[in-house]
Scaffold this motif. Structure first.
Motif, PDB file in Angstrom:
ATOM      1  N   LEU A 281      17.927  63.555 -45.634  1.00 37.17           N
ATOM      2  CA  LEU A 281      19.175  62.862 -45.308  1.00 37.17           C
ATOM      3  C   LEU A 281      20.134  63.782 -44.556  1.00 37.17           C
ATOM      4  O   LEU A 281      20.197  64.989 -44.826  1.00 37.17           O
ATOM      5  N   GLU A 283      23.347  63.828 -44.777  1.00 32.39           N
ATOM      6  CA  GLU A 283      24.550  64.142 -45.571  1.00 32.39           C
ATOM      7  C   GLU A 283      24.294  63.773 -47.029  1.00 32.39           C
ATOM      8  O   GLU A 283      23.315  63.075 -47.343  1.00 32.39           O
ATOM      9  N   SER A 285      24.111  62.031 -50.596  1.00 35.49           N
ATOM     10  CA  SER A 285      23.985  60.614 -50.921  1.00 35.49           C
ATOM     11  C   SER A 285      23.859  60.467 -52.425  1.00 35.49           C
ATOM     12  O   SER A 285      23.273  61.328 -53.098  1.00 35.49           O
ATOM     13  N   ASP A 287      21.998  58.534 -54.064  1.00 37.79           N
ATOM     14  CA  ASP A 287      20.609  58.389 -54.499  1.00 37.79           C
ATOM     15  C   ASP A 287      19.716  59.518 -53.973  1.00 37.79           C
ATOM     16  O   ASP A 287      18.507  59.400 -53.909  1.00 37.79           O
ATOM     17  N   TRP A 336      19.601  67.202 -48.443  1.00 36.49           N
ATOM     18  CA  TRP A 336      19.552  66.109 -49.408  1.00 36.49           C
ATOM     19  C   TRP A 336      18.297  65.290 -49.149  1.00 36.49           C
ATOM     20  O   TRP A 336      17.982  64.975 -47.998  1.00 36.49           O
ATOM     21  N   ARG A 338      15.676  61.967 -50.271  1.00 37.18           N
ATOM     22  CA  ARG A 338      15.526  60.675 -50.943  1.00 37.18           C
ATOM     23  C   ARG A 338      14.032  60.409 -51.154  1.00 37.18           C
ATOM     24  O   ARG A 338      13.223  60.604 -50.250  1.00 37.18           O
TER      25      ARG A 338
END
Length: 348
Positions: A281, A283, A285, A287, A336, A338
């Motif tokens: 990601l 930035e 988040s 999740d 980051w 996910r």
């Protein structure tokens, strides 16, 4: 010719090599038996061929029990890992051998034997080597000769025991597509033993994943790869990241970090996820899982990063080298992540 395996058991002393195997191979199907050494795959193949006798259970070929049938009467061709070619015979004579030793009443004439052997050598693209000896051939050529010899007796079932195991990676890759094309052209029923996951997934209509003498999962390549029935299958079919999870309140904590949007099927256990199923990601988040980039590995079209999560767990992350995600990982700063396609397995 179809193959039905019902409750096959095989013991070597006190060791249970096969523990009640049930499997059906449809006529014309290409099935891979996949597993590590000692999983029972070669023993099962040899029992189908009649080279080993089962201690229990039944093998049926086209519905007929072949338990008391001699090897030569089963109409089965067998290709060994180490070729098993006769060094003192020419390539042509090696291919013709199975025809020459047929009972007199079934044996073709010398001219027919030679013509059939030459046709098979042309089929495997080695007609120009008919007068050579095995020692004068490359590994890939010897394996094709062994396959032509197995086909000379016009088998209805072709059994292959890690036929590419002694070859280098490039030759293995070339022969895979060739073998699959030959199977389709001749409309054989083929059972192929391998411990190479990529080989099984690329060649087979269905994959039988074996473990310690038992069948762990049977399915198409897509089914066993995308929907593994157990952590063992997930692990065996490629690189796997493991993350502990636990239900907490109405959500799920992954590696000690609360992650909204996940629904765990059990109170606790492990999440398994492929490196390419982890999204990087741009930035922070809600999740996402935060981590620091460690080592980077760049080869071919992919970039792989070793990321240390805040909870102390390490993840392998795999992205395209020219992607925005790759640029984020190359910064070697905090990232980051996910989990895009996690698989949950309960503890124990």
């Amino acid at each position: 010719m179809s193959i039905e395996i019902r409750g096959i058991v095989k013991r070597f002393g006190g060791f249970d090599a096969l523990k009640g195997i049930d499997l059906t191979v449809a006529s014309g199907e290409f099935v891979a038996l996949l597993g590590p050494s000692g999983s029972g795959k070669t023993t099962l193949l040899r029992i189908i061929a009649g080279l080993e006798q089962a201690d229990g259970g039944t093998v049926l070929l086209s519905g007929a029990d072949v338990g008391g049938t001699a090897v030569r009467e089963r109409k089965v061709g067998f290709v060994f890992q180490h070729y098993a070619l006769f060094r003192h015979m020419t390539v042509l004579d090696n291919v013709a051998f199975g025809l020459k030793v047929k009972p007199r009443a079934e044996r073709p004439s010398k001219g027919e034997i030679r013509d059939r052997a030459m046709r098979l050598l042309e089929l495997v693209q080695l007609g120009w080597l008919a007068d050579r000896y095995p020692s004068q051939l490359s590994g890939g050529q010897r394996q094709r000769v062994a396959l032509a010899r197995a086909l000379a007796i016009e088998p209805q079932v072709l059994l292959l025991d890690e036929p590419f195991g002694a070859l280098d990676a490039k030759v293995r890759k070339e022969l895979r597509g060739w073998l699959r094309g030959l199977h389709d052209e001749m409309r054989l029923t083929s059972v192929f033993v391998t411990h190479d996951q990529e080989e099984a997934l690329e060649l087979a209509d269905r994959v039988v994943v074996m473990r310690q003498g038992a069948v762990e999962q049977v399915g198409t390549p897509q089914q066993v790869y995308d929907h593994p029935a157990s952590p063992y299958v997930f692990d065996f079919l490629g690189t796997a990241n493991r993350l502990p999870f636990r239900r907490e309140g109405g959500g799920v904590a992954v590696a000690g970090v609360a992650v909204p949007g996940l629904a765990a099927p059990s109170a606790e256990g492990l999440i398994y996820i492929r490196p390419h199923d982890i999204e990087v990601l741009p930035e922070p988040s809600a999740d996402g899982l935060g981590g620091r980039v460690g080592r980077l590995f760049e080869a071919g079209p992919s970039l792989r990063a070793d990321v240390l999560l805040e909870g102390g767990t390490r993840l392998d992350v795999d992205v395209a080298r020219n992607s925005d995600a790759a640029a984020l990982l190359r910064s070697r700063d905090q990232v980051w992540l996910r989990l895009s396609n996690p698989k949950f397995f309960a503890a124990g």
